[in-house]
Design a protein around this motif. Structure first.
Motif, PDB file in Angstrom:
ATOM      1  N   CYS A  15       0.865  -1.181   0.000  1.00 36.12           N
ATOM      2  CA  CYS A  15       0.000   0.000   0.000  1.00 36.12           C
ATOM      3  C   CYS A  15       0.901   1.229   0.000  1.00 36.12           C
ATOM      4  CB  CYS A  15      -0.925   0.027   1.213  1.00 36.12           C
ATOM      5  SG  CYS A  15      -1.952   1.512   1.268  1.00 36.12           S
ATOM      6  N   GLN A  52      -7.776  -4.287  -1.905  1.00 31.65           N
ATOM      7  CA  GLN A  52      -8.040  -3.124  -1.056  1.00 31.65           C
ATOM      8  C   GLN A  52      -7.285  -3.229   0.257  1.00 31.65           C
ATOM      9  OE1 GLN A  52     -12.108  -2.017  -0.878  1.00 31.65           O
ATOM     10  NE2 GLN A  52     -11.892  -0.970   1.072  1.00 31.65           N
ATOM     11  N   GLU A  56      -7.479 -10.136  -3.680  1.00 27.54           N
ATOM     12  CA  GLU A  56      -7.892  -8.919  -2.976  1.00 27.54           C
ATOM     13  C   GLU A  56      -7.060  -7.734  -3.453  1.00 27.54           C
ATOM     14  OE1 GLU A  56      -9.359  -9.303   1.266  1.00 27.54           O
ATOM     15  OE2 GLU A  56      -7.832 -10.873   1.140  1.00 27.54           O
ATOM     16  N   GLY A  89      -8.107   1.518   2.704  1.00 28.73           N
ATOM     17  CA  GLY A  89      -9.020   1.293   1.595  1.00 28.73           C
ATOM     18  C   GLY A  89      -8.424   1.598   0.224  1.00 28.73           C
ATOM     19  N   ASN A  90      -7.141   1.920   0.159  1.00 27.30           N
ATOM     20  CA  ASN A  90      -6.470   2.210  -1.112  1.00 27.30           C
ATOM     21  C   ASN A  90      -6.517   0.977  -2.017  1.00 27.30           C
ATOM     22  OD1 ASN A  90      -4.844   3.320  -3.104  1.00 27.30           O
ATOM     23  ND2 ASN A  90      -2.947   2.948  -2.003  1.00 27.30           N
ATOM     24  N   ARG A  91      -6.843   1.187  -3.267  1.00 27.19           N
ATOM     25  CA  ARG A  91      -6.919   0.077  -4.232  1.00 27.19           C
ATOM     26  C   ARG A  91      -5.915   0.237  -5.380  1.00 27.19           C
ATOM     27  NH1 ARG A  91     -11.571  -3.056  -4.039  1.00 27.19           N
ATOM     28  NH2 ARG A  91     -11.327  -3.487  -6.240  1.00 27.19           N
TER      29      ARG A  91
END
Length: 80
Positions: free
Chosen positions: A56, A71, A69, A76-78
């Motif tokens: 992240c 996120q 996955e 919540g960064n994608r």
């Protein structure tokens, strides 16, 4: 003299840096933060060897979860 089509083009001798898993990320001065395991991975009961590490950039740390996955469990960064 014609060049053979099977001969690959010449490339520069420049070395490109590639981030390795055992090297501290350049933007994280203290190394990396441990962001934990995602709720889905816990719900599925995945073992440590079944978890994948994800980076992240917003939290500058690693989080662990299912390979599909995307996120970060903390922010919540994608977008990695």
């Amino acid at each position: 003299m014609d060049r053979d089509d099977a001969t690959p083009p010449r490339r520069s001798a420049r070395v490109l840096r590639f981030p390795q898993s055992k090297v501290a990320p350049p933007r994280a001065p203290g190394g990396r933060a441990e962001l934990g395991i995602t709720p889905l991975a816990r719900q599925l009961g995945l073992a440590d060897n079944q978890l994948n590490g994800h980076w992240c950039s917003r939290c500058e740390g690693l989080w662990y979860g299912h390979s599909l996955e995307a996120q970060c469990p903390r922010c919540g960064n994608r977008h990695g």
